[in-house]
Motif scaffolding. Structure first.
Motif, PDB file in Angstrom:
ATOM      1  N   LYS A 168      48.159  41.621  35.570  1.00 17.61           N
ATOM      2  CA  LYS A 168      48.721  41.294  36.879  1.00 17.61           C
ATOM      3  C   LYS A 168      47.644  41.195  37.951  1.00 17.61           C
ATOM      4  O   LYS A 168      47.888  40.687  39.023  1.00 17.61           O
ATOM      5  CB  LYS A 168      49.785  42.320  37.260  1.00 17.61           C
ATOM      6  N   ASN A 169      46.455  41.693  37.663  1.00 19.02           N
ATOM      7  CA  ASN A 169      45.361  41.661  38.636  1.00 19.02           C
ATOM      8  C   ASN A 169      44.252  40.706  38.205  1.00 19.02           C
ATOM      9  O   ASN A 169      43.088  41.037  38.221  1.00 19.02           O
ATOM     10  CB  ASN A 169      44.791  43.063  38.859  1.00 19.02           C
ATOM     11  N   ALA A 170      44.636  39.520  37.748  1.00 17.94           N
ATOM     12  CA  ALA A 170      43.735  38.395  37.531  1.00 17.94           C
ATOM     13  C   ALA A 170      43.061  38.302  36.166  1.00 17.94           C
ATOM     14  O   ALA A 170      42.286  37.398  35.953  1.00 17.94           O
ATOM     15  CB  ALA A 170      42.686  38.319  38.629  1.00 17.94           C
ATOM     16  N   ASP A 171      43.308  39.228  35.242  1.00 20.82           N
ATOM     17  CA  ASP A 171      42.781  39.011  33.892  1.00 20.82           C
ATOM     18  C   ASP A 171      43.434  37.753  33.334  1.00 20.82           C
ATOM     19  O   ASP A 171      44.602  37.482  33.596  1.00 20.82           O
ATOM     20  CB  ASP A 171      43.107  40.189  32.959  1.00 20.82           C
ATOM     21  N   THR A 172      42.723  36.994  32.581  1.00 26.74           N
ATOM     22  CA  THR A 172      43.284  35.771  32.022  1.00 26.74           C
ATOM     23  C   THR A 172      44.198  36.084  30.846  1.00 26.74           C
ATOM     24  O   THR A 172      44.110  37.158  30.238  1.00 26.74           O
ATOM     25  CB  THR A 172      42.170  34.837  31.531  1.00 26.74           C
ATOM     26  N   ARG A 173      45.051  35.137  30.519  1.00 26.37           N
ATOM     27  CA  ARG A 173      45.928  35.303  29.355  1.00 26.37           C
ATOM     28  C   ARG A 173      45.107  35.487  28.093  1.00 26.37           C
ATOM     29  O   ARG A 173      45.449  36.289  27.235  1.00 26.37           O
ATOM     30  CB  ARG A 173      46.825  34.080  29.192  1.00 26.37           C
ATOM     31  N   GLU A 174      44.029  34.738  27.977  1.00 28.37           N
ATOM     32  CA  GLU A 174      43.182  34.832  26.788  1.00 28.37           C
ATOM     33  C   GLU A 174      42.579  36.230  26.668  1.00 28.37           C
ATOM     34  O   GLU A 174      42.552  36.809  25.588  1.00 28.37           O
ATOM     35  CB  GLU A 174      42.074  33.778  26.821  1.00 28.37           C
ATOM     36  N   TYR A 175      42.095  36.752  27.787  1.00 27.30           N
ATOM     37  CA  TYR A 175      41.514  38.090  27.788  1.00 27.30           C
ATOM     38  C   TYR A 175      42.567  39.127  27.408  1.00 27.30           C
ATOM     39  O   TYR A 175      42.338  39.983  26.563  1.00 27.30           O
ATOM     40  CB  TYR A 175      40.916  38.410  29.167  1.00 27.30           C
ATOM     41  N   PHE A 176      43.746  39.042  28.051  1.00 29.56           N
ATOM     42  CA  PHE A 176      44.833  39.974  27.739  1.00 29.56           C
ATOM     43  C   PHE A 176      45.202  39.873  26.262  1.00 29.56           C
ATOM     44  O   PHE A 176      45.359  40.889  25.589  1.00 29.56           O
ATOM     45  CB  PHE A 176      46.067  39.697  28.603  1.00 29.56           C
ATOM     46  N   SER A 177      45.355  38.645  25.757  1.00 26.79           N
ATOM     47  CA  SER A 177      45.768  38.445  24.364  1.00 26.79           C
ATOM     48  C   SER A 177      44.772  39.068  23.398  1.00 26.79           C
ATOM     49  O   SER A 177      45.160  39.773  22.464  1.00 26.79           O
ATOM     50  CB  SER A 177      45.934  36.951  24.062  1.00 26.79           C
ATOM     51  N   SER A 196      49.534  49.036  27.011  1.00 26.18           N
ATOM     52  CA  SER A 196      49.344  50.181  27.897  1.00 26.18           C
ATOM     53  C   SER A 196      49.537  49.749  29.349  1.00 26.18           C
ATOM     54  O   SER A 196      49.475  48.567  29.688  1.00 26.18           O
ATOM     55  CB  SER A 196      47.930  50.744  27.727  1.00 26.18           C
ATOM     56  N   TYR A 197      49.744  50.732  30.199  1.00 24.18           N
ATOM     57  CA  TYR A 197      49.884  50.461  31.626  1.00 24.18           C
ATOM     58  C   TYR A 197      48.623  49.765  32.157  1.00 24.18           C
ATOM     59  O   TYR A 197      48.708  48.832  32.955  1.00 24.18           O
ATOM     60  CB  TYR A 197      50.134  51.767  32.384  1.00 24.18           C
ATOM     61  N   VAL A 198      47.461  50.205  31.704  1.00 25.51           N
ATOM     62  CA  VAL A 198      46.188  49.619  32.145  1.00 25.51           C
ATOM     63  C   VAL A 198      46.118  48.147  31.752  1.00 25.51           C
ATOM     64  O   VAL A 198      45.675  47.312  32.546  1.00 25.51           O
ATOM     65  CB  VAL A 198      44.995  50.419  31.563  1.00 25.51           C
ATOM     66  N   MET A 199      46.565  47.809  30.549  1.00 24.54           N
ATOM     67  CA  MET A 199      46.556  46.412  30.115  1.00 24.54           C
ATOM     68  C   MET A 199      47.471  45.560  30.991  1.00 24.54           C
ATOM     69  O   MET A 199      47.098  44.459  31.401  1.00 24.54           O
ATOM     70  CB  MET A 199      46.978  46.299  28.659  1.00 24.54           C
ATOM     71  N   VAL A 200      48.669  46.056  31.265  1.00 24.96           N
ATOM     72  CA  VAL A 200      49.619  45.309  32.086  1.00 24.96           C
ATOM     73  C   VAL A 200      49.069  45.147  33.504  1.00 24.96           C
ATOM     74  O   VAL A 200      49.118  44.053  34.076  1.00 24.96           O
ATOM     75  CB  VAL A 200      50.996  45.996  32.103  1.00 24.96           C
ATOM     76  N   ALA A 201      48.528  46.213  34.059  1.00 23.68           N
ATOM     77  CA  ALA A 201      47.957  46.138  35.406  1.00 23.68           C
ATOM     78  C   ALA A 201      46.812  45.133  35.443  1.00 23.68           C
ATOM     79  O   ALA A 201      46.683  44.367  36.397  1.00 23.68           O
ATOM     80  CB  ALA A 201      47.479  47.513  35.849  1.00 23.68           C
ATOM     81  N   GLY A 202      45.989  45.116  34.418  1.00 27.98           N
ATOM     82  CA  GLY A 202      44.885  44.164  34.352  1.00 27.98           C
ATOM     83  C   GLY A 202      45.376  42.734  34.330  1.00 27.98           C
ATOM     84  O   GLY A 202      44.817  41.851  34.981  1.00 27.98           O
TER      85      GLY A 202
END
Length: 125
Positions: A52-61, A44-50
């Motif tokens: 790009k705004n400092a969420d870690t790779r682990e968190y995103f994954s 989602s757009y929110v996931m991508v924005a997160g």
């Protein structure tokens, strides 16, 4: 079926490859892109924005696997991508997004989820 990964800036090279079918796996491909799109695995757009705004790779994954891939079946996704490739007259898919090969991208997570080695799947020129 062979599944490779790359990014939009390499589209001309991909289109010149015998049997390659580019398949965008992002929510919003570039306006100039006229190829196949498979949005079921797009974050989602929110996931991508997160991300790009400092969420870690682990968190995103974790979030990506939970919110996107968790509701899908790898075999069914692979069959649907294979159908796109077959209808396009190609022999293998190249999953496309925006990030360069050296940058973190969900297409690498998709490749791994489909049982491919993301490093080996990435086309590098």
């Amino acid at each position: 079926m062979e599944i490779r990964t790359s990014y939009f800036a390499q589209l001309r090279k991909i289109e010149a490859m015998d049997g390659a079918v580019p398949v965008a796996v992002c929510r919003y491909p570039p306006d100039w892109y006229k190829g196949a799109v498979y949005k079921k695995v797009a974050p989602s757009y929110v996931m991508v924005a997160g991300m790009k705004n400092a969420d870690t790779r682990e968190y995103f994954s974790k979030k990506y696997f939970t919110e996107v891939l968790g509701s899908l079946e790898p075999g069914k996704v692979e069959k649907e991508i294979k159908d796109i490739v077959g209808h396009s007259g190609g022999t293998f898919a190249v999953l496309l997004c925006f990030e360069k090969p050296s940058d973190f991208c969900h297409r690498h997570l998709v490749a791994a989820w489909l049982g491919r080695n993301p490093d080996e799947a990435e086309l590098r020129w």
